[in-house]
Design an enzyme around this catalytic site. Sequence first.
Site, mmCIF file in Angstrom:
data_model
loop_
_atom_site.group_PDB
_atom_site.id
_atom_site.type_symbol
_atom_site.label_atom_id
_atom_site.label_comp_id
_atom_site.label_asym_id
_atom_site.label_seq_id
_atom_site.Cartn_x
_atom_site.Cartn_y
_atom_site.Cartn_z
ATOM 1 N N ASP A 238 0.852 -1.173 0.000
ATOM 2 C CA ASP A 238 0.000 0.000 0.000
ATOM 3 C C ASP A 238 0.902 1.243 0.000
ATOM 4 O OD1 ASP A 238 -2.147 1.671 0.078
ATOM 5 O OD2 ASP A 238 -3.089 0.784 1.833
ATOM 6 N N GLU B 99 -9.809 7.638 4.541
ATOM 7 C CA GLU B 99 -8.710 7.141 5.373
ATOM 8 C C GLU B 99 -8.655 7.855 6.728
ATOM 9 O OE1 GLU B 99 -5.177 5.798 3.299
ATOM 10 O OE2 GLU B 99 -6.119 6.208 1.367
HETATM 11 C C1 BGC Z 1 -5.088 3.053 0.452
HETATM 12 C C2 BGC Z 1 -5.417 1.934 -0.491
HETATM 13 C C3 BGC Z 1 -5.373 2.414 -1.906
HETATM 14 C C4 BGC Z 1 -4.053 3.078 -2.195
HETATM 15 C C5 BGC Z 1 -3.933 3.627 -3.596
HETATM 16 C C6 BGC Z 1 -3.838 3.756 0.046
HETATM 17 O O1 BGC Z 1 -3.571 4.814 0.889
HETATM 18 O O2 BGC Z 1 -4.930 2.525 1.763
HETATM 19 O O3 BGC Z 1 -6.681 1.413 -0.166
HETATM 20 O O4 BGC Z 1 -5.590 1.335 -2.758
HETATM 21 O O5 BGC Z 1 -3.858 4.129 -1.295
HETATM 22 O O6 BGC Z 1 -4.649 4.792 -3.746
HETATM 23 C C1 BGC Z 2 -2.936 10.840 -2.634
HETATM 24 C C2 BGC Z 2 -4.058 10.015 -3.201
HETATM 25 C C3 BGC Z 2 -3.893 8.598 -2.794
HETATM 26 C C4 BGC Z 2 -3.800 8.523 -1.319
HETATM 27 C C5 BGC Z 2 -3.566 7.126 -0.926
HETATM 28 C C6 BGC Z 2 -2.826 10.654 -1.158
HETATM 29 O O1 BGC Z 2 -1.683 11.278 -0.679
HETATM 30 O O2 BGC Z 2 -3.137 12.192 -2.960
HETATM 31 O O3 BGC Z 2 -4.024 10.090 -4.581
HETATM 32 O O4 BGC Z 2 -4.932 7.776 -3.239
HETATM 33 O O5 BGC Z 2 -2.732 9.308 -0.822
HETATM 34 O O6 BGC Z 2 -3.723 7.029 0.424
#
Ligand code: BGC
Ligand code: BGC
Length: 843
Positions: A327, A528
């Site tokens: 991740d 998140e």
């Molecule tokens: C998230 C994932 C996601 C990834 C890509 C991560 O921060 O935990 O669920 O697939 O970002 O965007």
């Molecule tokens: C990004 C997102 C990404 C996420 C993953 C962020 O910092 O801007 O594009 O999906 O992190 O957790």
Amino acid sequence: MTFRLQLSLLSISCTLVLAACSKAPVTPPDHAENANKAAAVWPQLALPVAQDAAMEQRISDMLATMTLPQKVAQMIQPEIRDISVDDMRQYGFGSYLNGGGAFPNDNKHATPADWIALAEAMYQASVDDSLDGSTIPTMWGTDAVHGHNNVIGATLFPHNIGLGAANNPALIEQIAAVTAREVMVTGIDWVFAPTVAVVRDDRWGRTYEGYSEDPAIVHDYAAAIVTGLQGAAGKDFLGAERVISTVKHFVGDGGTVGGDDQGDNIASEKQLFDIHAQGYVGGLQAGAQSVMASFNSWHGSKIHGDKYLLTDVLKDRMGFDGFVVGDWNGHGQIPGCTNDNCAQAALAGLDVYMVPTSAWKPLYHNLIAQAESGVIPLSRIDDAVRRILRVKLRAGLFDKPGPAKRPLSGKTGLIGSAEHRAVARDAVQQSLVLLKNNAKLLPLNPAQRILVTGEGADNIGMQSGGWTISWQGTGNTNSDFPGGSSIYSGIQQAVDAAGGRIELSADGSYGTKPDVAVVVFGEQPYAEGNGDLDNLEYQRGNKTDLALLKKLKADGIKVVSLFISGRPLWVNPELNASDAFVAVWLPGSEGAGVADVIMAKADGSVNVDFRGKLSFSWPATPQQQANVGDADYQPLLPYGFGLRYGEQSTLSNSLNEQVAIDNSLDDLVLFERAIKPPYQLVLHSGDSSKTMDSSVAQLGNIAVRTFDKAVQEDARRLTFSGAAKVSLTSAFPADLRSYAEAGSALMVELQHNGNVPDSVLIGMDCAQSCNSSINIAPQLKAMAADGWHTLSIDLACFAQQGADFSQIFTPLSLTTAAPLQLSFADIRLTPALAQSATVQCSE
Ligand code: BGC
Ligand code: BGC
């Protein structure tokens, strides 16, 4: 040279003794012990996609000709904002991703044609061997977590929490198939779904990404969604209309202490399997080809670096033969690792490093060096690459034409098609849960006079939640959802068709007194960690929606509450103030599905009945975390609750509204990973000001950007090229007297680059002319450049300057007259720290 030669000799011998070689990773001494330990808890799974001898041979042949850099490139997954097509040509990455809110050309309104063009360019660059000597096709992964949610115009389904309430695996499979099709139209091969977290603490900001607190639902849904995305093994598996799926986040993300995002899960191994791993059982048995490692830890060990769970359990014991993807720089959180240097993750069993930001390049070089020096055995590299190639072969990527020429590619009519939206609208209908329905107020006769009000009434962005076009789901307006419908517009259609009267008002005011008011309110979008809560009280300290409900009740109007939320919240006061109350969760782009259920037919009979049942227990107090099966299970409404039409409403109208008094004042958090609402970051330069609404902002002498300190976007860098000011400001004043009385300090985590002018003012601003400021230049100069430091200021210092704590609009501002670069992370008011503050003023 010699090295290259040795490598290919090794690979050739592998081809000869294939079976032995593919299982040859150096066996650590603890192997047998771990195998026994795993066998005691985890089952061997019967996986539906068998290994094919000819395919394995083909992989061996490829491995035999690949150079080490080519192999390591397969393990690197950079992000579209940080690589160019030329980088792809030069390095030949095995895969790449777009994060939430990342679009081709940085254009939110990129068209499907733009997505395909990028997919095609990246693909052609990957199979172009002119620079890297490799013709292995790359693959593109995206977070299509409730439909193809990064793409304007796509069908957006209810978030998983709503789908859990529908408890209908067949529907889930259909949704996944639609999602796969819309993703395929844009030339993308792979989606990072399903999330199979079994969420046990609803304070977690990702609760809505989970289907249920009940592992049984998650188990069955995981199988259904994987089948819908990838097709059924032995039938249309990874066929022309299917994508590769990822079961995530392995394992235990929904069970961290306190519901902390990226936190620690301390379940026993048995609980880890029985509760948190059931989605992997369902998903792998349906043939899921990738698994994403989780940010969380298990008993303090970060999963990205946990060899026991990734290798001994998942791969060796459960038999998973696809690949493990990391991740978002999750490897960098392993002790001893950074985003750009981390052999530990590969050693633990990570096959693909998700490495956004510019860290991909040093990581790539470091991994090559670590493989060359033997820190990472070549057998481990080969195993990772074998898994990646296996999935690519199973997905037909070597045989398919480029993304632009695939069967669904460019069939833009499929994106948000009427047929797809019908599936989503049906899902909305099935996901709604009726919690209260006094005197059978619902369904509403559409021929009456109806007021629709509340912030969520005509707000497709709010009803869609996080992971909607942008990562956090913020910054969208109805025009960003062409073809979609708000909750209001669905009600309006029903009312217009029946000849009733409807009025929409944002604040509850009306021209003619209505027969009934429908109030749509709830949580603003988040994703998140930004959604993590301390407790489940809705609108703690700021009950504006309750005031609206009460005002309408006081006017003698019946009130129907439609509650938009990513989780059950403590809403006793709002329930008491409502005649009917529906949990609508986060329905997505087809808001009209709500009206289908709450509005009666023109003749007053039921149009569509409620079917949704709570897949999460509804809390009786803000502190309660009740889960079905708990020994002392006393939620307000139990798992499985949900009224149907005709059933008697059971909820009292005088639920307890008292919140147990907590004498210890909590920190007032202003910035922790994100600016906490209601505050916004505002830039001021000259006479103009501007609110920061994306990851970069610039105005006159000041530029601000987000960057990663410990986790994604948890810090802000302010670059002043001259006089300017930045503030955390709210539209409404806050009463912070209790903080002043509690001897609090303003705590700011900050960093400077060594050039500090003589005056840098930190201020607090009030309603009228009671602004106050303190020069912190001396403190900054005393702090070493480029390190993080905590500056604490006794609130009394601001009081001495005339701050009126009863009406603070801006609890923090930063002003400089000269160039300065300053970064900040955590900002809060912390009680009882004034005595030990860096800057003290109390006598
Ligand atoms: C998230 C994932 C996601 C990834 C890509 C991560 O921060 O935990 O669920 O697939 O970002 O965007
Ligand atoms: C990004 C997102 C990404 C996420 C993953 C962020 O910092 O801007 O594009 O999906 O992190 O957790």
